[in-house]
Every structure is written in structure tokens, then in C-alpha cells.
Scaffold this motif. Sequence first.
Motif, PDB file in Angstrom:
ATOM      1  N   LYS A 140      90.199 -27.221 -10.084  1.00 25.39           N
ATOM      2  CA  LYS A 140      89.424 -28.107 -10.959  1.00 25.39           C
ATOM      3  C   LYS A 140      89.591 -29.573 -10.556  1.00 25.39           C
ATOM      4  O   LYS A 140      88.636 -30.339 -10.510  1.00 25.39           O
ATOM      5  CB  LYS A 140      89.851 -27.908 -12.435  1.00 25.39           C
ATOM      6  N   ARG A 160      85.454 -15.072  -5.957  1.00 26.08           N
ATOM      7  CA  ARG A 160      85.050 -15.557  -4.621  1.00 26.08           C
ATOM      8  C   ARG A 160      85.189 -14.466  -3.568  1.00 26.08           C
ATOM      9  O   ARG A 160      84.511 -14.478  -2.559  1.00 26.08           O
ATOM     10  CB  ARG A 160      85.927 -16.739  -4.210  1.00 26.08           C
ATOM     11  N   PHE A 184      95.662 -22.709   4.964  1.00 21.95           N
ATOM     12  CA  PHE A 184      97.011 -23.138   4.556  1.00 21.95           C
ATOM     13  C   PHE A 184      98.046 -22.778   5.614  1.00 21.95           C
ATOM     14  O   PHE A 184      98.943 -23.555   5.905  1.00 21.95           O
ATOM     15  CB  PHE A 184      97.399 -22.496   3.217  1.00 21.95           C
TER      16      PHE A 184
HETATM   17  N1  LIG Z   1      88.473 -24.475  -2.373  1.00 24.23           N
HETATM   18  C1  LIG Z   1      89.703 -24.861  -2.023  1.00 24.23           C
HETATM   19  N2  LIG Z   1      90.059 -24.901  -0.732  1.00 24.23           N
HETATM   20  C2  LIG Z   1      91.297 -25.255  -0.369  1.00 24.23           C
HETATM   21  N3  LIG Z   1      92.257 -25.627  -1.232  1.00 24.23           N
HETATM   22  C3  LIG Z   1      91.973 -25.633  -2.528  1.00 24.23           C
HETATM   23  C4  LIG Z   1      90.679 -25.251  -3.009  1.00 24.23           C
HETATM   24  N4  LIG Z   1      90.678 -25.352  -4.347  1.00 24.23           N
HETATM   25  C5  LIG Z   1      91.913 -25.750  -4.700  1.00 24.23           C
HETATM   26  N5  LIG Z   1      92.693 -25.935  -3.622  1.00 24.23           N
HETATM   27  C6  LIG Z   1      94.119 -26.298  -3.642  1.00 24.23           C
HETATM   28  O1  LIG Z   1      94.743 -25.469  -4.629  1.00 24.23           O
HETATM   29  C7  LIG Z   1      95.705 -26.199  -5.375  1.00 24.23           C
HETATM   30  C8  LIG Z   1      95.326 -26.169  -6.845  1.00 24.23           C
HETATM   31  O2  LIG Z   1      94.135 -26.939  -7.043  1.00 24.23           O
HETATM   32  P1  LIG Z   1      93.901 -27.862  -8.332  1.00 24.23           P
HETATM   33  O3  LIG Z   1      95.156 -28.594  -8.692  1.00 24.23           O
HETATM   34  O4  LIG Z   1      92.683 -28.651  -8.091  1.00 24.23           O
HETATM   35  O5  LIG Z   1      93.645 -26.699  -9.397  1.00 24.23           O
HETATM   36  P2  LIG Z   1      93.496 -26.820 -10.972  1.00 24.23           P
HETATM   37  O6  LIG Z   1      92.410 -25.901 -11.352  1.00 24.23           O
HETATM   38  O7  LIG Z   1      93.362 -28.254 -11.360  1.00 24.23           O
HETATM   39  O8  LIG Z   1      94.896 -26.225 -11.427  1.00 24.23           O
HETATM   40  P3  LIG Z   1      95.562 -26.269 -12.907  1.00 24.23           P
HETATM   41  O9  LIG Z   1      94.795 -25.309 -13.747  1.00 24.23           O
HETATM   42  O10 LIG Z   1      96.951 -25.780 -12.641  1.00 24.23           O
HETATM   43  O11 LIG Z   1      95.487 -27.673 -13.362  1.00 24.23           O
HETATM   44  C9  LIG Z   1      95.722 -27.581  -4.755  1.00 24.23           C
HETATM   45  O12 LIG Z   1      96.725 -27.586  -3.780  1.00 24.23           O
HETATM   46  C10 LIG Z   1      94.358 -27.715  -4.108  1.00 24.23           C
HETATM   47  O13 LIG Z   1      94.366 -28.626  -3.040  1.00 24.23           O
END
Ligand SMILES: Nc1ncnc2c1ncn2[C@@H]1O[C@H](COP(=O)(O)OP(=O)(O)OP(=O)(O)O)[C@@H](O)[C@H]1O
Length: 463
Positions: free
Chosen positions: A171, A312, A324
Amino acid sequence: MRTTAKIDELDIYVWEGKADIVDRVARCMASFDVEVIRADDIAISPERTALRPSLAIISVSVIDSGALILRDWQAAHGMPVVWVGAAPRDHDPAMYPSEYSHILPLDFTCAELRGMVTKLVLQLRAHTAQTLESSALVANSECMQALLHEVDTFADCDTSVLVHGETGVGKERIAQLLHEKHRRYGQGPFVPVNCGAIPDGLFESLFFGHSKGSFTGAVVAHKGYFEQADGGTLFLDEIGDLPLYQQVKLLRVLEDSAVTRIGSAAPVKLDFRLVAATNKHLPQLVKDGAFRADLYYRLAVIELKIPSLEERGAVDKIAIFKSFIASVVGPERLVTLPDIPYWLADAVADTYFPGNVRELRNLAERIGVTVRQIGAWDAARLHRLLALARSNQPVPAESAAEVLVDRSKWDMAERSRVLAALDANGWRRQDTAGTLGISRKVLWEKMRKYQIFDEEPETRESE
Ligand SMILES: Nc1ncnc2c1ncn2[C@@H]1O[C@H](COP(=O)(O)OP(=O)(O)OP(=O)(O)O)[C@@H](O)[C@H]1O
Ligand SMILES: [Mg+2]
């Protein structure tokens, strides 16, 4: 990013030689969740160092005795080293070559040791977090392509966006992308705020800021989050956790597009774009009376749902995993390795990750460190790491059908890859297996699974 300065879950390998330092290190670190391991006579397990951050403390007496060469140690174990000098206090750091950058005197104090360890742990975490955060956004699946299309469509609007999706789906990454793609706000700051972590009574001060002298201790004026985001994007993360009384205050600012600092009478006009995120179902919270309907409608002018990793499917799981792994292993080491083996990609595709991309990232990090350290895709070790990741998670019933659809797509893609490799190698199984990075036995199993038959005589199979 959000790093903590705590020393925890750390292994410290001490190689003391003639210096007698293991017990002192253990005493100094006793109040932390740290394991101190005497490393002189043991073989260090790459599996363990893959699972926990590790560092080494080595007495220079070990080098003097000819038992260790620094470069060999670091190449073999890939962990940072603190050196303990041969003499008490008055040693001269200039005596050491520049690669000996972390040196303690023989009579180090606990404060000196802890200071050094904290510094290294922070560097270690910042390095990993940075490499992983800077890895490319992966979006190969159809649903992610559709999401990126929506991001492109709405990125340049000035209206608020609500991003929602399960935990760890990305997100914040999407919020950042929305910010960067806005022609005007993208030039300004991106200010992330975790609404679930605002201490009681500090909301006003943090969001509105205060003017100089407005209360005891307010010796300088302070800009609140709204003002900090002026000209850019305010990202309100975990918006579903904002208590009702704070929701009212937020709504007022959004309606007026202005804030008044505490201790000031003059409102400041503001211009920022608001992006909020939540993993909660806000319409349900509205029904339950836990979230204001008027705030919800204001935030959710545009709603973007981020698909879960399971939605996905294999195509994204594997691409994210590979990306990664590449970041962790590093380009120099990666070129010395064969491609990621099929069985590993298959296993990742078959694993359910309730923590989504973040959880997959953690697994890739562990596998990447192991592979980097042993220089091979060691099946036995990696299977154990995979088993660990799978140990607590059944596939949820509601996504099982989608998983099946994704599996069959993945199977079709794999069948084509195997066929293409066979064609390219004139259907010679040994060469094809080499191209695919799998054994002949695995190739044979795949050919049976995908009903691929050829003219090659059966006898050659047992060569
Ligand atoms: N499509 C993607 N491709 C590569 N890396 C991704 C992708 N989406 C998310 N990430 C990586 O996954 C991790 C989690 O992403 P992020 O913090 O944006 O998730 P979030 O939904 O905000 O998590 P939370 O619910 O814990 O707040 C981060 O390290 C981010 O860089
Ligand atoms: Mg987040």
C-alpha cells in the motif's frame, strides 16, 4: 524508513584465540536478546546466520597465529567483524590496515562494546532495508497491470485517494507511486504518518504544529504534519486506527484546507494531496460507528484496491522472489550462480503468504543470504527454510479456486518453457536440463507431468 535502534535477535560469534574475551562479551550483552557463541572451534552454520543477523568479534591474536585471513573470513561468512586489539588502551589504530575499521582495545569497556555493536547492527539493517526497498516494483500479473493502469489514470488528480488491501501488499509503495506521478505534488515532499501510533494528547501538536512559546518547552516553532506536506503528499497510513475524536479534527482541516498552529491565531492556508491507506474494511467500520461516514466519503473519492499476493498468482510471486534474491545476493555473486532452479520457483509459487509481499520478501532475504554465503542453491538447506515459511499456513478456502486458475496458467507457461528449451537443444535431455538449470531426473518428471513425448530412445534415459 522505520528502523529501530534495538539490539535484539542477534548472534555474536566470538573468536578469542589467546585473548580470553568470550565471557566479557557475554556479560556486557547479558541484558539483550543476543546469543554469544564461542566460534574458535566450531563450524558456523550458514542456515543459522541466514535466519538471524550475525556479527563476529575476533581477537587479532587469531590472525597473529596465522589461523585466519580477514578476506577469507568475510567471504565465507559475509558478516561484519569487530576486531579486538592485541594491547590494552594505548594501541595505535593507524597500525591497522584500513579494512580493520572496527577496532576495540583489549581492555574494552561494556559501553564501548555496546556502542560498537549498536552501530554495526544499525548499518546491517539499514543496508538490507535499503537494498530491498530500492528493488523495482514488480507487477507482471494482469490484476497488477490493471492496478498500475488505474494509478496512471488517477495519479494526476488532486482529489484524495484511499488505498486498501491486506497487510504487506504494498500500500505504501503504491501511495509513493501516486505521489511521484503527480505533476505538481510529486515535486514536493511525501510525508508518511502512521495513524495507529499517535500518542494520546499529541495529535494537535503533531498534526497542527505549534508556535514558539505556546506552552512550556515550546522554545522553537514547529511545523505539524499538514504544514510539512504543503505542496506535496500527506500519506495517512492505517487510517482505520484513528480514534473518532481525532477523525473530527482531521475532517475540519480537510474541509478548510487550512491549519492553525497551537498558540497562534492566524490560520495557514495549505495545499497538499491526501492519500490514506488501511487494511480494514472502512464501510464496515462506518456501519459499526467506529469511523465517520463523512470522513470516509472525503477520503475515498478514488479507491484503489491492491490485490493480495495470492490473487496475483505464481507469475508475480516468482518475479518478486527473483528480484529480492537478486538484491540480496548482489550482482557480482549472482553471475557466478546458475539460474534459480525450477523446484525452488515452483515451491515459492505453491506457498501461501498471508503476510503478502513483505512475508515473501523475508523468505527471499533468508534464502538469498544462505545462497550468497554457500555459493549454491543447496536443496536440503533451502527446503528447510521453505518448510519454516510454510509451517503455519493453510491455503484459505475462499482463494483456493483462484489459486487453481493461477496454477494452471503457471503450468501452461512452464510447459512452453520446457518445450522451447527442448527445441533449442535438439531434444537432447542432458543439454536441455543444463539450460533449465535442473537435473535430468527433474526434467524427466516435468516431461511426464506435461505429457511431452519425443522420439529419443528410452535407453538414453539411463545413460
Ligand atoms: N509490487 C511490488 N514489487 C516489489 N516489492 C514490493 C511490491 N509491493 C510491495 N513491495 C515491498 O514489500 C514490502 C511491503 O510493502 P508496503 O510497506 O508498501 O506494504 P503495506 O501494504 O503498506 O504493508 P502494511 O500493511 O504492513 O502497512 C516493502 O518492502 C515493499 O517495498
Ligand atoms: Mg503500510
